[in-house]
Design an enzyme around this catalytic site. Structure first.
Site, short mmCIF file in Angstrom:
data_model
loop_
_atom_site.label_atom_id
_atom_site.label_comp_id
_atom_site.label_asym_id
_atom_site.label_seq_id
_atom_site.Cartn_x
_atom_site.Cartn_y
_atom_site.Cartn_z
N TRP A 1 57.53 8.30 57.04
CA TRP A 1 56.09 8.51 57.15
C TRP A 1 55.81 10.01 57.08
CZ3 TRP A 1 53.15 10.39 61.58
CH2 TRP A 1 51.75 10.33 61.36
N ASP B 1 35.94 5.90 56.12
CA ASP B 1 37.28 5.41 56.49
C ASP B 1 37.19 4.63 57.79
OD1 ASP B 1 40.35 5.74 57.17
OD2 ASP B 1 40.14 6.50 55.13
N ASP B 2 38.27 4.59 58.52
CA ASP B 2 38.39 3.85 59.78
C ASP B 2 37.26 4.25 60.75
OD1 ASP B 2 39.41 2.37 61.81
OD2 ASP B 2 41.39 3.32 61.80
N ARG C 1 50.57 1.20 67.48
CA ARG C 1 49.20 1.69 67.32
C ARG C 1 48.22 0.68 67.93
NH1 ARG C 1 45.27 3.26 62.31
NH2 ARG C 1 44.92 5.41 62.83
N LYS D 1 39.52 0.86 50.39
CA LYS D 1 40.86 1.34 50.73
C LYS D 1 41.47 0.32 51.68
CE LYS D 1 42.97 5.28 53.17
NZ LYS D 1 42.66 6.56 53.81
N TRP D 2 42.51 -0.37 51.24
CA TRP D 2 43.16 -1.43 52.03
C TRP D 2 44.40 -0.81 52.68
CZ3 TRP D 2 42.92 -7.20 50.92
CH2 TRP D 2 43.84 -7.91 51.69
N ASP D 3 44.36 -0.72 53.99
CA ASP D 3 45.41 -0.03 54.74
C ASP D 3 46.31 -1.03 55.45
OD1 ASP D 3 46.79 2.08 55.89
OD2 ASP D 3 45.02 3.03 56.78
N ASN E 1 48.93 -0.38 58.81
CA ASN E 1 49.44 0.74 59.59
C ASN E 1 50.56 0.44 60.57
OD1 ASN E 1 48.11 3.22 58.88
ND2 ASN E 1 46.23 2.12 59.33
N CYS F 1 46.99 1.33 50.58
CA CYS F 1 47.44 2.35 51.52
C CYS F 1 48.27 1.64 52.58
CB CYS F 1 46.21 3.01 52.14
SG CYS F 1 46.56 4.08 53.55
N ASP G 1 50.10 10.18 54.07
CA ASP G 1 49.21 10.73 55.10
C ASP G 1 49.39 12.23 55.24
OD1 ASP G 1 48.00 8.38 55.66
OD2 ASP G 1 48.99 8.04 57.59
C1 DGJ Z 1 46.23 5.61 57.80
C2 DGJ Z 1 45.75 6.12 56.47
O1 DGJ Z 1 46.81 6.50 55.68
C3 DGJ Z 1 44.75 7.25 56.74
O2 DGJ Z 1 44.37 7.84 55.53
C4 DGJ Z 1 43.59 6.66 57.46
O3 DGJ Z 1 42.95 5.72 56.64
C5 DGJ Z 1 44.05 6.02 58.75
N1 DGJ Z 1 45.12 5.09 58.53
C6 DGJ Z 1 42.91 5.31 59.44
O4 DGJ Z 1 43.31 4.62 60.54
#
Ligand code: DGJ
Length: 692
Positions: free
Chosen positions: A172, A336-337, A413, A446-448, A450, A495, A517
Site C-alpha cells: 500500500w 469522495d468519501d 478500518r 470511483k468504486w473503492d 479498502n 480503486c 494512495d
Molecule cells: C482510499 C482511496 O484510495 C482514497 O483515494 C480515498 O477514496 C479513500 N479511500 C476514501 O476513504
C-alpha cells in the site's frame, strides 16, 4: 489464417507471433513453439518425444504438456487437479477432437475413465499480437467432481534455465515496483490471497534471457483477467524447461463441479516480442484500450476533494472547491468519501448508500446542479463491497458479511466485507446504486475497496465453502456489470486503497484505475513507471495534491499530466500564482491529452533504476505529434546531464522538438543524444512535431 489445424498439429498465429503445439507419438498434447511468426506453417518444430532418461526420469516428466494433470510421474506443477467421487485423485486426459468456434481453437480432452471433459481455448488476437488462453472443465457424469486447482494456462517458453522473471511488487502507498530476478530452478510464486488483485503483486509476468531492455531483446509476457485471488507459478524444471502457470489461486480454493456443470477459468493473455519491455507494454496498452468500456473516449480533467476535506463534506464547502476548480479548467468534479448516511469518520455508514441527511438535507441535487451550472460533470465515490458494523445495513443483515461462526469478525478500518457471492447482497447493491445513479446526474463513479479479507467463511452456503473466492468475484462482476449496462454513460474508476485492483478483469467494467494512495510527485514517478508496464496512460488516474508541498506546482502538474490528469489538492490553500500555474498546465494538458492518453508510450529514462531522472515520451499513433516529459528527482553522483534519444518517430520525416533549434530527421533524434539540463526537482514538457 491465424489458426492452422490438422488432427495432430495446431499453430496459432498473430501478426508477428506464433504459438504451436501438437500430439506427440504417445498421443500427448505437447508444446512446440512460442516466439516470432515464421514464414511457413511447416517451419515450426514438431512435437518432441522424450525418452526415459532413467527409471527416475520418465518421459512424463520430460514432456512439455500443454495442460498437465498430476498423472504418471511428472513431479511438475500441474495445471489441473481434481478428486473424483470415489476418491481417485488423478485425472488422465486424452485428446479427442478439436473445433474452431468464434475465431478460437477449442481442443477437447477427455479423461480415460471418468466423465471429465476439458476444453482448452486458444484465441489469437491477431492485430494485437496477443493470444488468449482459458480452460473449461466439464462434468458429464452423475456425481460431483472436486476441483482443487484449475489454472487458465500453462505457457511454455523455449528450453533454457537462464530466464529472468520480471514482475511487479509493492505494498500500500508503494505499488508497482519492477523486479527483474533470475528465475531459480524450482517454482517461483507470485500471488494474491487477499481477495482483491493486491498492492503486493500484480498478475503480470515478463520473461527474458537476462539482457532485454526497453528497446530490444526477446520478451515473453502475459497477464490474467481476474480481480480476485490469483497465482503465477513460474517453474524451471531440472530439465531446463521453463513454464508459467497462471490462473485463479489454488490456495484455500475448492470447487464442487456438480453433474452437468462446467467451470470456466478467467482468460490469460500471452505475448511475445523481440523489441524489449517497451514493445511488450505497448502491446498490452493497445489491447487494453480496445476492451475498455468507453474505448478511446478522452478522460476529463477532474477534481477530487478527498485530500482537501477527508470526511468533512458539505454542500457549501464543496461548492467552493467546485468554483475554484472550474476556474482552473477542471471538467469533472468528484465528491469522495463522506457524503452518505452517517459517514463522519471511517467508523460508520458504509452500506447506507443514500446522502447523509445532516450534510445534504435536500439530497445531492443542489450540489450537482451547482456543479453542472459551472459547466462541469459530477462524480461520486462509493465502496459497495463494505459495511461498517455501525450502519443500518449491518444492523439489519449481520449475516451478510464474510465470516465464520465462533470466530472473531476481524475489523479493518472499522469495516467488514459484504459477501458478494450472495445473491441478496448483489440485489441490495444493485438496487441502491441504481437508485443513486437514476435519481442524480452522476457521470463518474470511483468504486473503492479498502480492506483485505479475513475469516473467509460463508456459513449459509451448503456447498463447497472454498468456492467463495471465485463466487465473490463473479458477484462483484455481476453488480458492476449490471450497473454499467443500466447506466452506460457513467465512467467507472477502479480503486482499492490505491492500485490494489488493477487488472484486465476489472477493466471490462472500469475505464480507469486509481493508481495509488501515494500522491507525492516523486514517489508517483516510480509508481507510474511500474504501472505502465501493463496499463496505458488513459487508465492511470493521477492527481496533483499537497502531499509533497515543497515540490514545485509545475513538477507536480507534469507528473500527473503523464496519465489522466486530476487535481486533489486543497485549492483554497493555493495562492493566485499557484492557481495560475495549475490553470496554465491544465490548458496544455487539454491540448496534449489525445497523445498522452491514446498514443504510444516510450519510457526513455527509468526513475526506478535510481539515477535521479525520469523521462517518458508519448507519440500519436500516426507519429505526427508527440510530447516528452523529463524530471530530475535528486542530484545524482556523478552529476550527469540527462541525455535522451527519442523513440517512435518516422526516421525519414523531419521533426522539431520544443527547446531545440531547427528541425532534424526522426532518425537523427532517435540516434543521437539530446541533452536536457535540469536542476533538482525541475521538470520539462516538450512538444514534438512532425514538420515535413
Ligand atoms: C482510499 C482511496 O484510495 C482514497 O483515494 C480515498 O477514496 C479513500 N479511500 C476514501 O476513504
Amino acid at each position: 489464417m491465424p489458426i492452422h489445424a490438422t488432427n495432430t498439429s495446431w499453430v496459432i498465429e498473430t501478426a508477428n507471433t506464433a504459438y504451436a503445439f501438437g500430439l506427440n507419438e504417445a498421443g500427448c498434447l505437447v508444446h512446440r513453439y512460442w516466439g516470432a511468426r515464421l514464414p511457413s506453417v511447416n517451419d515450426y518444430p514438431p512435437p518432441a518425444n522424450p525418452a526415459a532418461w532413467s527409471s527416475f526420469n520418465r518421459p512424463a516428466q520430460l514432456t512439455r504438456e500443454e495442460y498437465p494433470t498430476n498423472n504418471d510421474q511428472k513431479f511438475i506443477e500441474p495445471a489441473l487437479t481434481v478428486v473424483f467421487a470415489d476418491g481417485v485423485r488423478v485425472a488422465e486426459l486424452q485428446y479427442t477432437n478439436y473445433a474452431i468456434q468464434n475465431d478460437a481453437l477449442h481442443i477437447e480432452l477427455q479423461d480415460t475413465y471418468y466423465p471429465l471433459r476439458v476444453t482448452l481455448v486458444y484465441r489469437p488476437l491477431v492485430g494485437y499480437d496477443l493470444i488468449e488462453r482459458s480452460a473449461i472443465i466439464q462434468n458429464t457424469g452423475q456425481e460431483s467432481i472436486a476441483i482443487e486447482r484449475v489454472f487458465s494456462a500453462q505457457w511454455h517458453l523455449p528450453y533454457g534455465d537462464d530466464y529472468r522473471f520480471n514482475h511487479l511488487t509493492g505494498r500500500w502507498l508503494d505499488e508497482f515496483h519492477i523486479r527483474r530476478e533470475k528465475l531459480a530452478r524450482g517454482v517461483t510464486v507470485t500471488e494474491s490471497r487477499r481477495l482483491h488483485t493486491s498492492h503486493n503483486h500484480n498478475p503480470y509476468f515478463a520473461l527474458d534471457r537476462g539482457s532485454a531492455d526497453e528497446d530490444q531483446g526477446e520478451v515473453w509476457f502475459g497477464t490474467l483477467a481476474w480481480s480476485g485471488n490469483w497465482k503465477i507459478a513460474a517453474e524451471v524444471t531440472d530439465w531446463a524447461s521453463t513454464r508459467i502457470n497462471i490462473g485463479v489461486n489454488d490456495w484455500d480454493f475448492g470447487w464442487e463441479l456438480k453433474p452437468d456443470t462446467r467451470f470456466t477459468t478467467p482468460i490469460s493473455f500471452g505475448g511475445y516480442t523481440a523489441q524489449g519491455f517497451g514493445a511488450a507494454s505497448r502491446t498490452l496498452h493497445t489491447y487494453i484500450r480496445s476492451i475498455l468500456p468507453h474505448g478511446d473516449t478522452l478522460h476529463k480533467v477532474l477534481y477530487n476533494s478527498w485530500e482537501a476535506t477527508f470526511f468533512n463534506v458539505d454542500v457549501e464547502s464543496q461548492k467552493r472547491y467546485a468554483e475554484i476548480a472550474r476556474d482552473l479548467g477542471v471538467e469533472l468534479f468528484v465528491v469522495d468519501d463522506g457524503w452518505f448516511q452517517g459517514r463522519d469518520l471511517d467508523n460508520a455508514g458504509l452500506g447506507d448508500w443514500w446522502p447523509d441527511a445532516k450534510k445534504f438535507p435536500d439530497g445531492l441535487k443542489p450540489l450537482i446542479e451547482h456543479v453542472n451550472g459551472l459547466g462541469m460533470d459530477f462524480g461520486i465515490w462509493v465502496e459497495p463491497e463494505m459495511v461498517n458494523p455501525d450502519s443500518d445495513l449491518y444492523r439489519a443483515h449481520p449475516d451478510w458479511v464474510i465470516h465464520f461462526p465462533n470466530r472473531t469478525r476481524t475489523e479493518n478500518r472499522s469495516q467488514l466485507i459484504l459477501n458478494m457471492a450472495r445473491q441478496d447482497v448483489q440485489d441490495y447493491l444493485i438496487e441502491h446504486l441504481d437508485k443513486l445513479l437514476t435519481e442524480n446526474n452522476i457521470t463518474f463513479i470511483k468504486w473503492d475497496m479498502n480492506r483485505t479479507v479475513s475469516e473467509p467463511g460463508w456459513p449459509a452456503y451448503e456447498g463447497e465453502q472454498r468456492e467463495i473466492w471465485v463466487r465473490y468475484v463473479e458477484g462483484l462482476y455481476n453488480v458492476w456489470g449490471t450497473l454499467r449496462q443500466r447506466h452506460p454513460n457513467v465512467i467507472w474508476q477502479s480503486c482499492s486503497g490505491g492500485g490494489a485492483r488493477a487488472d484486465m478483469g476489472i477493466l471490462r467494467y472500469a475505464d480507469q484505475i486509481w493508481t495509488s494512495d501515494n500522491t507525492g510527485g516523486t514517489a508517483r514517478l516510480a509508481i507510474q513507471e511500474g504501472f505502465s508496464q501493463v496499463f496505458p496512460a488513459n487508465t492511470m488516474e493521477a492527481w496533483v495534491t499537497d502531499t509533497e508541498p515543497n515540490l514545485p506546482v509545475t513538477f507536480r502538474m507534469h507528473v500527473s499530466m503523464c496519465g489522466s490528469l486530476g487535481i486533489g489538492a486543497n485549492l483554497t490553500h493555493w495562492n493566485a500564482d499557484e492557481r495560475a500555474e495549475a490553470a496554465k498546465w491544465i490548458a496544455v494538458y487539454k491540448e496534449i491529452r489525445p497523445i498522452v492518453q491514446l498514443g504510444n508510450q516510450y519510457r526513455l529514462q527509468s526513475v526506478q533504476a535510481g539515477g535521479g531522472f525520469s523521462a517518458v515520451q508519448y507519440m500519436s499513433k500516426d507519429r505526427g505529434e508527440g510530447v516528452l516529459f523529463a524530471f530530475r528527482t535528486h542530484i545524482p553522483d556523478p552529476i550527469n546531464p540527462l541525455s535522451l534519444r527519442l523513440r517512435g518517430l518516422d526516421p525519414l520525416s523531419q521533426y522539431t522538438v520544443e527547446g531545440f533549434e531547427g528541425s532534424r530527421s526522426g532518425a537523427a533524434w532517435m540516434q543521437t543524444d539530446s541533452l536536457f539540463t535540469l536542476k533538482n526537482f525541475e521538470s520539462t514538457v516538450r512538444r514534438i512535431r512532425q514538420v515535413g
